[in-house]
Design a protein around this motif. Structure first.
Motif: not given
Ligand code: SF4
Ligand code: HEM
Ligand code: SF4
Ligand code: FES
Lengths: 250, 207
Positions: A165, A174, A177, A212-218, A232
């Motif tokens: 993340c 933060f 997730p 959370c900035g919605n990068s989707g990595n998690c 999330l």
């Molecule tokens: S989507 Fe997941 S990885 Fe991305 S910012 Fe939110 S919690 Fe972190």
């Protein structure tokens, strides 16, 4: 004598929590189905670098060796994953190992994941069953939500999702997730439901779900295939409703 | 009970969408140039007819204030991230990174853009019109910086609609998130082409 196939590791090491990181290269004989933990065990038996220098054995952590305890998480070729199920044959060589620097490093590949336990406490990651009341037969599980809860219960607090993340790390507060998904699991439990408002309020605080900035990595990093981004989004829905309640109930 | 972080963050998100609505109107107005310089001058003329005592409060209250809040809080948010698209080169992570890179560019670009074209021209009494913009944009560096500024704003806004749907829990599952993402990126591409076309009018002898 036939040339023996070998595997090369470049390991990022560090002697103490405040020590300066440095790398060392190790070469060891290849064998079928070799994984990173098994390779680290070989290095421990014979801690000699590629250029023949005897060094202190590499420190890392592992327990179950079958992807259930979470202990062996490290950064392998740039990505956070479990070392015990990272097959050498599936990795590009030389294999780079590094500690997950989202967490404080204790030594070499050994990290301190206390923060994950603290975060579980913060979101009230438990179900209140003990008290001054009489313990009765527990309520029945809803079979539909039980399947989801089972999936989330696979979380082994390995920290892959936190390491991946971009918003988790020393630069931010933060919680990441995984505790948010855990909060959802306790919220859909027939007994855990009673404390839903507490958990949602904890998640609305600084460093909670709003970070959370919605990068989707998690969701891509989770070795247990937990649908983190879905939960999330669900918690984002739930906190909206909780916010309205907070405004209109008081 | 009242988590200030939650309300600030949701406000930042809403304000972003609101600024996007303004961006769409702005692009719409600028597109008049596609119909010719006269049309562009007419649109600027209509705006100039609006009396200052109406125009100024609108500009300060509905544009400057929201922008100031979104930009300041946006800087704070952007500083919380360690972008890692090289290690985790997934599409959505690149979008996350671009959301922040475009934010930094916009911060500088918009201050320059607003200062020069809205404040400086008014102070010095320069009459804004197609011909003035044409000579201004004849500097290739300015022209390129302006095209990049528009593209940055468009990407930041359209990707913002996409993340807005996640931030508010509107799009929950992976399929709907992907559908919305693709729709937003489609809109992004279309608007980028549109603005490129209108910017070309200033440097090519079309009219
Ligand atoms: S989507 Fe997941 S990885 Fe991305 S910012 Fe939110 S919690 Fe972190
Ligand atoms: C043209 C001007 C701008 C528009 C139209 C705009 C619009 C938006 C929108 C719609 C969002 C999505 C909100 C969400 O995900 O919920 C957003 C997010 C964001 N904006 Fe802007 N914005 C603009 C300028 C800026 C500037 C100048 C900065 C900072 C320097 C900035 C920083 C951010 C950041 C960091 C995010 C991500 C927030 C998050 O992921 O939670 N924006 N913006
Ligand atoms: S959610 Fe997945 S990646 Fe995150 S700690 Fe749990 S098992 Fe690990
Ligand atoms: S040793 Fe338990 S997950 Fe790897």
């Amino acid at each position: 004598m036939a040339l023996q196939k070998t595997v090369t590791f470049i390991i990022e090491r560090q002697d103490s929590p405040t020590g300066k990181p440095y790398t060392q290269e190790f070469e060891l004989p290849w064998r079928p189905a070799l994984n990173v933990v098994a390779a680290l065990m070989e290095i421990q038996k014979n801690p000699v670098t590629k250029d023949g220098k005897r060094v202190a054995p590499v420190v890392w952590e592992c327990n179950c060796l079958e992807k259930v305890c979470g202990a062996c998480m490290m950064v392998i070729n740039g990505k956070a994953q479990q070392a015990c199920c990272a097959l050498v044959d599936k990795l590009k060589q030389p294999i780079h190992l590094a500690p997950a620097r989202t967490f404080p490093v204790i030594r070499d590949l050994l990290i301190d994941r206390t923060v994950m336990f603290e975060n579980l406490k913060r979101i009230q990651g438990w179900i209140n069953v003990d008290g001054t009341w009489e313990v009765r037969i527990p309520p029945r599980q809803n079979p539909n939500t039980a399947a989801t809860a089972y999936e989330i219960s696979h979380c082994m607090t390995c920290g892959c999702c936190l390491e991946a993340c971009p918003n988790v790390g020393p630069q931010s507060d933060f919680i990441g997730p995984s505790p948010i998904a855990q909060a959802y699991m306790y919220n859909i439990n027939p007994l855990g439901e009673y404390d839903k408002a507490n958990r949602l309020n904890a998640l609305m605080a600084k460093g909670g779900i709003t970070s959370c900035g919605n990068s989707g990595n998690c969701v891509k990093a989770c070795p247990k295939g937990i649908k983190l981004t879905t939960y999330l989004a669900q918690i984002n829905r739930d906190v909206n409703i909780q916010a309205l309640k907070n405004i209109f109930d008081h | 009970m009242f988590n200030i972080t939650f309300y600030l963050r949701r406000l930042h998100s809403l304000v972003g969408l609101f600024m996007g609505a303004f961006l769409m109107v702005h692009i719409g107005n600028n597109s008049a140039v596609l119909l010719g310089p006269d049309m562009m001058n007419m649109v600027i003329g209509t705006m100039d007819k609006m009396p200052m005592f109406i125009r100024l409060p609108i500009e300060l209250g509905l544009i400057a204030a929201p922008f100031g809040f979104h930009a300041l809080y946006g800087v704070y948010i952007a500083l919380q991230a360690r972008n890692n698209p090289i290690r985790y080169g997934y599409l959505q992570n690149w979008q996350f990174t671009l959301q922040r890179w475009t934010a930094w560019y916009l911060l500088v670009f918009l201050i320059w853009h607003v200062y020069y074209l809205a404040i400086h021209t008014r102070i010095t009494g320069i009459h804004l019109c197609f011909e003035f913009l044409q000579s201004y944009l004849s500097n290739p560096v300015y022209w390129v910086l302006y095209v990049l500024g528009m593209w940055a704003a468009i990407f930041h806004f359209t990707n913002g609609i996409n993340t807005f749907c996640m931030t508010w829990g509107i799009a929950k599952g992976p399929r709907i998130q992907m559908v919305i993402n693709m729709a937003c990126m489609g809109l992004c591409g279309a608007l980028c082409l549109e603005t490129l076309a209108l910017m070309l009018v200033y440097i090519l002898p079309i009219f």
